[in-house]
Structure formats: C-alpha cells, structure tokens
Design a protein around this motif. Structure first.
Motif, PDB file in Angstrom:
ATOM      1  N   GLY A   1       0.796  -1.218   0.000  1.00 39.27           N
ATOM      2  CA  GLY A   1       0.000   0.000   0.000  1.00 39.27           C
ATOM      3  C   GLY A   1       0.833   1.274   0.000  1.00 39.27           C
ATOM      4  N   ASN A   2       2.134   1.131   0.122  1.00 46.78           N
ATOM      5  CA  ASN A   2       3.027   2.292   0.180  1.00 46.78           C
ATOM      6  C   ASN A   2       3.665   2.554  -1.177  1.00 46.78           C
ATOM      7  OD1 ASN A   2       2.531   2.327   2.931  1.00 46.78           O
ATOM      8  ND2 ASN A   2       4.374   1.178   3.428  1.00 46.78           N
ATOM      9  N   SER A   3       3.981   3.810  -1.411  1.00 48.17           N
ATOM     10  CA  SER A   3       4.684   4.148  -2.642  1.00 48.17           C
ATOM     11  C   SER A   3       6.187   4.199  -2.371  1.00 48.17           C
ATOM     12  CB  SER A   3       4.193   5.494  -3.185  1.00 48.17           C
ATOM     13  OG  SER A   3       4.389   6.513  -2.228  1.00 48.17           O
ATOM     14  N   PHE A   4       6.960   4.187  -3.432  1.00 48.09           N
ATOM     15  CA  PHE A   4       8.415   4.245  -3.308  1.00 48.09           C
ATOM     16  C   PHE A   4       8.793   5.592  -2.686  1.00 48.09           C
ATOM     17  CE2 PHE A   4      12.781   4.829  -4.645  1.00 48.09           C
ATOM     18  CZ  PHE A   4      13.311   3.572  -4.461  1.00 48.09           C
ATOM     19  N   PRO A   5       9.761   5.600  -1.775  1.00 51.77           N
ATOM     20  CA  PRO A   5      10.116   6.835  -1.051  1.00 51.77           C
ATOM     21  C   PRO A   5      10.995   7.800  -1.857  1.00 51.77           C
ATOM     22  CG  PRO A   5      11.505   5.059  -0.301  1.00 51.77           C
ATOM     23  CD  PRO A   5      10.508   4.451  -1.269  1.00 51.77           C
ATOM     24  N   TYR A   6      10.495   8.240  -3.014  1.00 50.92           N
ATOM     25  CA  TYR A   6      11.281   9.137  -3.866  1.00 50.92           C
ATOM     26  C   TYR A   6      11.629  10.450  -3.173  1.00 50.92           C
ATOM     27  CZ  TYR A   6      10.402   6.133  -7.892  1.00 50.92           C
ATOM     28  OH  TYR A   6      10.358   5.080  -8.754  1.00 50.92           O
ATOM     29  N   GLU A   7      10.699  10.964  -2.378  1.00 48.05           N
ATOM     30  CA  GLU A   7      10.967  12.221  -1.676  1.00 48.05           C
ATOM     31  C   GLU A   7      12.167  12.057  -0.741  1.00 48.05           C
ATOM     32  OE1 GLU A   7       8.808  15.127   1.539  1.00 48.05           O
ATOM     33  OE2 GLU A   7       7.530  14.160   0.037  1.00 48.05           O
ATOM     34  N   GLY A   8      12.183  10.949  -0.006  1.00 47.52           N
ATOM     35  CA  GLY A   8      13.289  10.683   0.914  1.00 47.52           C
ATOM     36  C   GLY A   8      14.603  10.485   0.190  1.00 47.52           C
ATOM     37  N   THR A   9      14.585   9.708  -0.872  1.00 43.45           N
ATOM     38  CA  THR A   9      15.847   9.471  -1.586  1.00 43.45           C
ATOM     39  C   THR A   9      16.349  10.758  -2.238  1.00 43.45           C
ATOM     40  OG1 THR A   9      14.689   8.648  -3.564  1.00 43.45           O
ATOM     41  CG2 THR A   9      15.456   7.002  -1.970  1.00 43.45           C
TER      42      THR A   9
ATOM     43  N   VAL B   1      20.542  15.102  -1.899  1.00 41.27           N
ATOM     44  CA  VAL B   1      20.908  16.514  -1.728  1.00 41.27           C
ATOM     45  C   VAL B   1      21.751  16.689  -0.462  1.00 41.27           C
ATOM     46  CG1 VAL B   1      19.985  18.822  -1.228  1.00 41.27           C
ATOM     47  CG2 VAL B   1      18.945  17.430  -3.024  1.00 41.27           C
ATOM     48  N   ASP B   2      21.283  16.115   0.638  1.00 39.79           N
ATOM     49  CA  ASP B   2      21.976  16.283   1.921  1.00 39.79           C
ATOM     50  C   ASP B   2      23.368  15.646   1.939  1.00 39.79           C
ATOM     51  OD1 ASP B   2      19.731  17.620   2.764  1.00 39.79           O
ATOM     52  OD2 ASP B   2      19.044  16.039   4.122  1.00 39.79           O
ATOM     53  N   PHE B   3      23.532  14.591   1.183  1.00 39.78           N
ATOM     54  CA  PHE B   3      24.816  13.875   1.154  1.00 39.78           C
ATOM     55  C   PHE B   3      25.476  13.978  -0.224  1.00 39.78           C
ATOM     56  CE2 PHE B   3      22.501  11.883   4.625  1.00 39.78           C
ATOM     57  CZ  PHE B   3      23.463  11.801   5.618  1.00 39.78           C
TER      58      PHE B   3
ATOM     59  N   PRO C   1      11.720  10.294   6.944  1.00 41.52           N
ATOM     60  CA  PRO C   1      10.725   9.355   7.480  1.00 41.52           C
ATOM     61  C   PRO C   1      10.111   8.399   6.455  1.00 41.52           C
ATOM     62  CG  PRO C   1      10.008  11.651   7.768  1.00 41.52           C
ATOM     63  CD  PRO C   1      11.384  11.680   7.211  1.00 41.52           C
ATOM     64  N   ASP C   2       9.890   8.855   5.219  1.00 46.14           N
ATOM     65  CA  ASP C   2       9.303   7.931   4.246  1.00 46.14           C
ATOM     66  C   ASP C   2      10.293   6.829   3.869  1.00 46.14           C
ATOM     67  OD1 ASP C   2      10.838   9.821   2.747  1.00 46.14           O
ATOM     68  OD2 ASP C   2       9.563   9.570   0.968  1.00 46.14           O
ATOM     69  N   PHE C   3      11.553   7.188   3.704  1.00 43.23           N
ATOM     70  CA  PHE C   3      12.580   6.188   3.396  1.00 43.23           C
ATOM     71  C   PHE C   3      12.788   5.264   4.595  1.00 43.23           C
ATOM     72  CE2 PHE C   3      16.857   4.487   3.173  1.00 43.23           C
ATOM     73  CZ  PHE C   3      16.928   4.040   1.862  1.00 43.23           C
ATOM     74  N   GLU C   4      12.883   5.854   5.788  1.00 41.65           N
ATOM     75  CA  GLU C   4      13.101   5.058   6.992  1.00 41.65           C
ATOM     76  C   GLU C   4      11.971   4.056   7.205  1.00 41.65           C
ATOM     77  OE1 GLU C   4      14.269   5.767  11.635  1.00 41.65           O
ATOM     78  OE2 GLU C   4      12.617   6.956  10.831  1.00 41.65           O
ATOM     79  N   SER C   5      10.746   4.488   6.985  1.00 36.79           N
ATOM     80  CA  SER C   5       9.595   3.606   7.161  1.00 36.79           C
ATOM     81  C   SER C   5       9.642   2.425   6.183  1.00 36.79           C
ATOM     82  CB  SER C   5       8.305   4.401   6.961  1.00 36.79           C
ATOM     83  OG  SER C   5       7.187   3.558   7.049  1.00 36.79           O
ATOM     84  N   GLU C   6       9.919   2.705   4.934  1.00 39.29           N
ATOM     85  CA  GLU C   6      10.018   1.632   3.937  1.00 39.29           C
ATOM     86  C   GLU C   6      11.172   0.692   4.265  1.00 39.29           C
ATOM     87  OE1 GLU C   6       7.956   0.631   1.182  1.00 39.29           O
ATOM     88  OE2 GLU C   6       6.816   1.815   2.615  1.00 39.29           O
TER      89      GLU C   6
END
Length: 124
Positions: free
Chosen positions: A19-27, A32-34, A102-107
C-alpha cells in the motif's frame, strides 16, 4: 513462533508494504543532503539499489504465500541474508541519519521486518 503465525505476519506485512509508494521524496533529500558523499560513488543509483533490495524481499514473499517455497531461487535466498546496508555498503554513510527521512526510513524498516520474518519462516 510457529510457521502459521509467521506466515500470517508475512501476509500482513506484505499488505502493508504494497500500500506504500516508493520513497522518492526521501531518496531525493538524501541525495541533496549527502551530495559530497554521492559524488564519490561511481555508478551510484540509490533508487535502483533500494528497489532491488525491496523487490527481492517482496518477490520471495510471493513464493511463500503461493506455497512455492521449494521454487525460490538459491540466489534470492542468499540475498535475504543481508540487510540493505550489508548488501550495499557504499550507502553506510546515510544509515545513522535515517530519522531525517521518514518515508525512506519507514520503507526500510518495514522491508527489514519482512526480510527477517521470511528468514525465520524459511529456517523453521
């Protein structure tokens, strides 16, 4: 835990994950941060590598839920012996900062839980 309970948990986890989408926002934020760390990596593809990690787990789950455990390729089972940061150590620099995404961490956490349940099921 007995096999039926593990199987039930695997099924529930799969429903949740699907039910979750791929965490594109997190990646995207991670890249950017790294940015300096990613520049140092050759042929880096965080999205592709994370997708590969997730797909191996979900794909194995489908074999289990369809009763085809004996048809799971050995290579696929071998992949389940390692978490994302073990399979792709080039990304270890982000592991301690997952809470910021959080979206990446959750996935990541959901797939890790499912991976461990699958291993427990296959080893029981």
């Amino acid at each position: 835990m007995d096999k039926e309970k593990i199987l039930s948990k695997i099924s529930d986890m799969l429903k949740s994950i699907m039910g979750n989408s791929f965490p594109y926002e997190g990646t995207s934020k991670i890249k950017v941060d790294f940015e300096k760390d990613f520049v140092m990596l050759e042929d880096e593809s965080l999205n592709a590598d994370f997708n590969d990690y997730c797909t191996a787990i979900v794909g194995t789950t489908s074999y289990i839920l369809k009763g085809n455990v004996d048809k799971i390729p050995n290579r696929q089972i071998e992949l389940l012996n390692k978490g994302f940061f073990e399979r792709f150590p080039q990304y270890n620099f982000i592991e301690s900062s997952l809470k910021k995404y959080p979206d990446f961490e959750s996935e990541y956490n959901n797939h890790e839980k499912l991976r461990k349940l699958i291993r427990e099921y296959l080893n029981s």
